[in-house]
Design an enzyme around this catalytic site. Structure first.
Site, mmCIF file in Angstrom:
data_model
loop_
_atom_site.group_PDB
_atom_site.id
_atom_site.type_symbol
_atom_site.label_atom_id
_atom_site.label_comp_id
_atom_site.label_asym_id
_atom_site.label_seq_id
_atom_site.Cartn_x
_atom_site.Cartn_y
_atom_site.Cartn_z
ATOM 1 C CB CYS A 93 94.243 0.496 93.717
ATOM 2 S SG CYS A 93 93.207 -0.959 94.059
ATOM 3 C CG HIS A 210 98.606 -1.848 93.671
ATOM 4 N ND1 HIS A 210 98.360 -0.811 94.543
ATOM 5 C CD2 HIS A 210 97.469 -2.584 93.651
ATOM 6 C CE1 HIS A 210 97.136 -0.916 95.035
ATOM 7 N NE2 HIS A 210 96.574 -1.982 94.506
ATOM 8 C CD GLU A 212 101.476 1.025 94.435
ATOM 9 O OE1 GLU A 212 100.479 0.739 95.131
ATOM 10 O OE2 GLU A 212 101.406 1.271 93.211
#
Length: 234
Positions: A93, A210, A212
């Site tokens: 990002c 994302h 994660e």
């Protein structure tokens, strides 16, 4: 993490305004079994680190352009040196935006096509599985990842896009759950539905969504886990 039989050491770079460092630390700790080092943006000594991760957020409040001020922080000279000697770098990002502003990846991230901040799940299709980041997927695999950005519209001129395609450096594309490319799946309007790209040596990856945020069933799923597990096994 393991790299050639030795522990791979990871560092997570923190700029003022970054807010996803804890998510990255959780994902890396879960994969590696130990916490990465947190690196403040004014540090210049990255000795001993094999992997650098630049998380998402709003570095320096996204003033000027997203990532423009962070790209000129003291740590970035060390990041460039790390890249030059073949170290691994992951930018997610705002981290992707910083890598383009720093010249470590080509292109730029513009305002989303609809001029609105997008916060929702999206689907990504794996375009190249033979890298340290993607080795646990197969070509054409589809996984889910949350997006949260206002400037995620990937742009590059046609010559650059053709070079990325010709060198097989597109990592992921926005797609439908079935893996099809469709305008409705490319919500931010990115050129050729590109969601992530590699550097020439395939050791730097930048992507907008994302992964994660999906590494544990308790937080919604494990779709992003293969990326961090792959780095562990690199």
């Amino acid at each position: 993490m393991r790299a050639g039989g030795a522990d791979m050491k990871a560092g997570v770079i923190l700029f003022p305004g970054i807010n996803r460092e804890r998510d990255i630390i959780i994902a890396l700790t879960q994969a590696a079994g130990h916490r990465p080092r947190l690196v403040w943006h004014q540090e210049t000594d990255l000795a001993g680190l094999d992997l650098l991760v630049i998380p998402g957020g709003f570095s320096f409040g996204d003033y000027l352009r997203c990532g423009a001020m962070a790209a000129r922080s003291p740590v970035m000279a060390a990041v460039r040196a790390h890249a030059a000697r073949g170290g691994y770098i992951l930018g997610v990002c705002n981290g992707f935006q910083i890598l383009t502003e720093a010249g470590l990846l080509p292109g730029a991230l513009l305002r989303n096509a609809g001029l609105r901040f997008l916060a929702m799940d999206c689907h990504l299709r794996v375009e190249r599985p033979d890298t340290a980041f993607t080795r646990l997927w197969r070509e054409g695999d589809v996984f889910c990842a949350p997006m949260a950005h206002g400037d995620g519209n990937y742009f590059a001129d046609d010559a650059t896009l053709d070079r990325l395609e010709g060198e097989n450096r597109v990592a992921f594309r926005y797609c439908t759950p079935a893996g099809d490319l469709a305008p409705a799946a490319n919500r931010n309007g990115s050129a050729r539905a590109i969601a992530g790209i590699f550097s020439e040596n395939l050791r730097t990856l930048g992507l907008m969504p994302h992964p994660e945020d999906l590494v544990d069933p308790l937080i919604g799923g494990e779709d992003g886990k293969p990326l961090f597990a792959a780095l562990t096994a690199a």
